[in-house]
Enzyme design. Structure first.
Site, short mmCIF file in Angstrom:
data_model
loop_
_atom_site.label_atom_id
_atom_site.label_comp_id
_atom_site.label_asym_id
_atom_site.label_seq_id
_atom_site.Cartn_x
_atom_site.Cartn_y
_atom_site.Cartn_z
N ASP A 179 1.98 -4.57 2.68
CA ASP A 179 1.81 -3.40 3.55
C ASP A 179 2.33 -3.79 4.94
OD1 ASP A 179 0.05 -1.49 1.76
OD2 ASP A 179 -0.74 -3.49 1.51
N GLY A 227 -3.12 -10.58 -5.94
CA GLY A 227 -2.66 -10.54 -4.55
C GLY A 227 -3.84 -10.62 -3.59
N HIS A 228 -4.87 -9.83 -3.86
CA HIS A 228 -6.08 -9.89 -3.02
C HIS A 228 -6.70 -11.29 -3.05
CE1 HIS A 228 -6.23 -5.46 -4.23
NE2 HIS A 228 -6.24 -5.38 -2.92
N GLN A 236 1.62 -1.60 8.01
CA GLN A 236 0.19 -1.75 8.34
C GLN A 236 -0.04 -3.04 9.12
OE1 GLN A 236 -3.17 -0.92 5.54
NE2 GLN A 236 -3.10 -3.12 5.19
P1 AMP Z 1 -5.76 -2.75 -0.44
O1 AMP Z 1 -6.97 -3.09 -1.24
O2 AMP Z 1 -4.64 -2.22 -1.26
O3 AMP Z 1 -6.08 -1.95 0.78
O4 AMP Z 1 -5.20 -4.13 0.11
C1 AMP Z 1 -6.04 -5.04 0.79
C2 AMP Z 1 -5.19 -6.15 1.34
O5 AMP Z 1 -4.51 -6.81 0.28
C3 AMP Z 1 -4.11 -5.67 2.32
O6 AMP Z 1 -4.00 -6.61 3.38
C4 AMP Z 1 -2.87 -5.67 1.47
O7 AMP Z 1 -1.69 -5.85 2.21
C5 AMP Z 1 -3.13 -6.87 0.59
N1 AMP Z 1 -2.34 -6.81 -0.64
C6 AMP Z 1 -2.25 -5.77 -1.50
N2 AMP Z 1 -1.39 -6.06 -2.49
C7 AMP Z 1 -0.91 -7.30 -2.24
C8 AMP Z 1 0.04 -8.16 -2.89
N3 AMP Z 1 0.67 -7.79 -4.01
N4 AMP Z 1 0.27 -9.37 -2.34
C9 AMP Z 1 -0.36 -9.75 -1.19
N5 AMP Z 1 -1.25 -9.00 -0.54
C10 AMP Z 1 -1.52 -7.78 -1.05
#
Ligand code: AMP
Length: 280
Positions: A153, A36-37, A156
């Site tokens: 999110d 996802g990231h 967010q």
């Molecule tokens: P985090 O590392 O969990 O803070 O997430 C960093 C970014 O990655 C944030 O913008 C999240 O919304 C995005 N993100 C996390 N999981 C996913 C996913 N499964 N699909 C798309 N974006 C994601």
């Protein structure tokens, strides 16, 4: 790919890119990167000349008793994955770069109550204050033209958009749809907290939420009853729902007819708290 670990190095690099007329897209993360990231990184590459990913586990967005200390930190694997995904720069600040006066003396931003005191903000008071505080710092440090966030999110994302509007940050916010595992579970760093049986049950969250979005789409106006039915189903699936909600997509307000809606939920499952959402 350059790894930047001091503010001075980051700012020198930014000045160099600026002098060459290169645009910059920022992808903020807390590391422990998954597909996802990396999709965010690829989307960022389509929007600017250079992609800067940041990796920082931000203490101010974790509440007491939450998983700040145990949050998975995998910097070597993250750097390899970012390089393979075509990222150009990685900003890895330490706490002193992010909170130079110390956490207790830090200037903190407050997320707007109408967006932040509901859904996830209820169970995690202060969480979104920490999020806007760290994202504003990242924007000032990196000075991106574009910043990319995941729809996973969703609350967010709306709060960041409000912050950009309210504080007049000259940054375009790009939203990327949620990347999912084969059974539809939204990818998340916290999925690794699940054992095999919990992992199997976690797959019901997206299934039930998707069913709810379909039921709402079929123009049934009794949103509360539909959300309550979904909550009961999740309980029967062995998940502990924290909230299940049908809301206006634009501002998380109470839904009404002829509005664009979003369904959102959070559940507890063993050591993990999982969230997901779908457009209606
Ligand atoms: P985090 O590392 O969990 O803070 O997430 C960093 C970014 O990655 C944030 O913008 C999240 O919304 C995005 N993100 C996390 N999981 C996913 C996913 N499964 N699909 C798309 N974006 C994601």
């Amino acid at each position: 790919m350059k790894v930047l670990r001091s503010l001075a190095a980051l700012q020198a690099d930014r000045a160099d890119l600026h002098s060459r007329g290169a645009s910059v897209a920022l992808v903020p993360t807390m590391g422990n990167l998954h597909a996802g990231h990396l999709e965010l990184v690829r989307r960022a590459a389509g929007r600017a000349d250079r992609v800067v990913a940041s990796i920082y586990v931000n203490p101010t967005q974790f509440g007491p008793g939450e998983d700040y200390a145990g949050y998975p930190r995998t910097p070597e694997a993250d750097l390899a994955a970012l390089e393979a995904a075509g990222c150009h720069r990685v900003w890895m600040p330490d706490d002193a770069a992010m909170y130079p006066a110390g956490r207790d003396r830090a200037v903190m931003l407050r997320a707007p109550a109408d967006l932040a005191d509901t859904l996830c903000g209820r169970a995690r008071p202060g969480h979104f204050d920490g999020v806007v505080t760290v994202v504003a710092r990242l924007f000032n440090q990196v000075m991106p033209d574009v910043a990319v966030f995941g729809e996973k999110d969703y609350q967010q994302l709306l709060i960041i958009r409000r912050m950009v509007l309210d504080l007049a940050f000259p940054v375009d916010i790009v939203a990327v749809p949620t990347m999912r595992e084969a059974d539809g579970l939204a990818m998340s760093s916290r999925n690794r907290y699940l054992d095999a049986e919990q992992r199997r049950r976690a797959g019901f969250l997206n299934i039930r939420l998707h069913e709810l979005s379909q039921a709402v789409r079929q123009a049934a106006p009794d949103y509360r009853a539909l959300a309550e039915r979904t909550r009961k189903r999740l309980e029967a699936d062995g998940l502990e729902p924290e909230y299940v909600a049908v809301r206006r997509a634009s501002d998380l307000g109470e839904p009404g007819p002829d509005q664009v809606l979003r369904v959102l939920a959070a559940v507890r499952l063993g050591p993990a708290r999982l969230i997901d959402n779908f457009a209606v």
